[in-house]
Design a protein around this motif. Structure first.
Motif, PDB file in Angstrom:
ATOM      1  N   CYS A  51       0.832  -1.206   0.000  1.00  0.00           N
ATOM      2  CA  CYS A  51       0.000   0.000   0.000  1.00  0.00           C
ATOM      3  C   CYS A  51       0.866   1.255   0.000  1.00  0.00           C
ATOM      4  O   CYS A  51       0.577   2.220  -0.730  1.00  0.00           O
ATOM      5  N   ILE A  52       1.922   1.248   0.799  1.00  0.00           N
ATOM      6  CA  ILE A  52       2.815   2.420   0.866  1.00  0.00           C
ATOM      7  C   ILE A  52       3.536   2.624  -0.462  1.00  0.00           C
ATOM      8  O   ILE A  52       3.588   3.744  -0.996  1.00  0.00           O
ATOM      9  N   ALA A  53       4.082   1.528  -1.024  1.00  0.00           N
ATOM     10  CA  ALA A  53       4.850   1.637  -2.261  1.00  0.00           C
ATOM     11  C   ALA A  53       3.978   2.106  -3.425  1.00  0.00           C
ATOM     12  O   ALA A  53       4.370   2.989  -4.202  1.00  0.00           O
ATOM     13  N   SER A  65       1.105   3.739  -3.295  1.00  0.00           N
ATOM     14  CA  SER A  65       0.612   5.104  -3.084  1.00  0.00           C
ATOM     15  C   SER A  65       1.698   6.141  -3.369  1.00  0.00           C
ATOM     16  O   SER A  65       1.396   7.247  -3.826  1.00  0.00           O
ATOM     17  N   LEU A  66       2.954   5.791  -3.109  1.00  0.00           N
ATOM     18  CA  LEU A  66       4.046   6.716  -3.416  1.00  0.00           C
ATOM     19  C   LEU A  66       4.216   6.875  -4.928  1.00  0.00           C
ATOM     20  O   LEU A  66       4.509   7.962  -5.424  1.00  0.00           O
ATOM     21  N   ALA A  67       4.026   5.757  -5.660  1.00  0.00           N
ATOM     22  CA  ALA A  67       4.170   5.806  -7.115  1.00  0.00           C
ATOM     23  C   ALA A  67       2.933   6.371  -7.794  1.00  0.00           C
ATOM     24  O   ALA A  67       3.032   6.988  -8.867  1.00  0.00           O
ATOM     25  N   PRO A 113      -0.362   8.440  -6.343  1.00  0.00           N
ATOM     26  CA  PRO A 113      -1.139   8.998  -5.222  1.00  0.00           C
ATOM     27  C   PRO A 113      -2.634   8.721  -5.307  1.00  0.00           C
ATOM     28  O   PRO A 113      -3.326   8.701  -4.283  1.00  0.00           O
ATOM     29  N   TYR A 170      -5.083   6.038  -3.057  1.00  0.00           N
ATOM     30  CA  TYR A 170      -5.916   6.250  -1.876  1.00  0.00           C
ATOM     31  C   TYR A 170      -7.144   7.108  -2.156  1.00  0.00           C
ATOM     32  O   TYR A 170      -7.799   7.567  -1.218  1.00  0.00           O
TER      33      TYR A 170
END
Length: 327
Positions: free
Chosen positions: A34-36, A38-40, A42, A45
């Motif tokens: 989820c973090i990876a 969302s960073l690539a 946005p 989310y």
């Protein structure tokens, strides 16, 4: 009368630790994904994307809840994808003919439950291996749906209640998520807190001991097949509602995703061990990966590759867990 042989406390403790650690690893992997992503991207989310993920997870989780119970008994059903497509076509055809959502749902459940019943009888009465038997059923359903209809069964009615199955909300929560949560809770309580759940685990762990104790292991397996079929019936109607049509090709590859999620969640293909919470994590991991492939603009054919890789890796980890339990 002989008693069911239970694993020793030390073995149960070791198995519980392994199962718990695998679920912890899955939770960490899910968070990292989820973090990876969302960073690539946005938009991962965004409200629309989160709802889309939840709807996709819901369909898989509904069937995976039944499949977990089945695999715990050391059996498997590879026909769920083909049955899912057939169910949608039958449900839509009945809805068009009767304009009754109740009759459409009952027809879908009857068909899907009947498929599960036949699969169970083939395995328990004819003693056909479940892998082979359900592959045969899958092929019959894939051909049969084209005998039933050569094209998609379009929606010829305007029932808002039918549309609500897939696209409706209760507050901010999509209806498919509510159905999935209800089925998950029922399956979880059954496996964790009821005598039936203990019997299902016992059948997978030591079927011979179950028979010696006076229980009918065949009936327990038959029940697990029928429950899995009924779960397919519910998921099939929700999918038809989302697509607003019954599609003969709708379930292709669905069985791979379901089985991959169950195995990834720690349920052993040898039976006798598994967790619905692990299955939930497995579903979330796979669907987050699928969603990431789409929003990152990667080749969508990778969505079929991932479950295959997961099945191989999860099966290998299952072998490792079984060897650890033996030691």
């Amino acid at each position: 009368m002989s008693e069911i042989v239970h694993p020793s406390p030390a073995r149960r403790l070791a198995g519980g630790r392994l199962l718990g650690s695998s679920q912890l690893v899955l939770a960490v992997i899910l968070a990292a994904l989820c973090i990876a992503i969302s960073l690539a991207a946005p938009q991962f989310y965004s409200e629309a994307n989160v709802i889309a993920i939840l709807r996709q997870c819901a369909l898989v989780l509904i069937v995976a809840s039944g499949m977990t119970m089945l695999i715990i008994t050391a059996e498997v059903d590879l026909s769920v994808g083909a049955s899912l497509a057939f169910v949608g076509c039958i449900g839509m055809a009945v809805l068009n003919a009767t304009h009754s959502l109740t009759l459409g749902i009952l027809a879908s459940l009857a068909f899907a439950g009947g498929v599960g019943l036949v699969n169970g009888l083939v395995v328990t009465r004819l003693k056909v291996n479940s892998l082979i038997g359900t592959i045969g059923m899958m092929m019959m359903l894939q051909g049969g749906v084209y005998l039933f209809t050569r094209e998609a069964v379009q929606n010829h009615h305007q029932l808002s209640s039918f549309t609500g199955l897939g696209a409706g909300y209760v507050g901010p929560i999509p209806m498919p998520v509510i159905f999935a949560a209800a089925i998950f809770i029922i399956a979880y309580v059954t496996l964790r807190f009821t005598t039936l759940g203990r019997y299902l685990y016992a059948v997978g762990a030591n079927e011979k001991a179950v028979r010696l104790s006076g229980l009918r292991s065949e009936r327990l397996k038959l029940l697990a097949f029928v429950v899995t079929g009924l779960c397919v019936g519910i998921a099939g109607m929700i999918l038809a509602s989302l697509m607003n049509a019954g599609q003969p090709t709708a379930g292709r590859g669905f069985e791979l995703t379901v089985i991959a999620a169950v195995i990834l969640g720690g349920t052993s293909l040898l039976g006798g061990r598994g967790s619905l919470f692990g299955t939930l994590l497995g579903v979330l991991v796979l669907k987050v990966i699928d969603n990431g492939i789409i929003i990152l603009g990667w080749n969508q054919d990778l969505q079929m590759v991932v479950p295959g890789v997961v099945i191989i890796l999860a099966s290998y980890l299952d072998i490792v867990r079984n060897k650890a339990n033996v030691r």
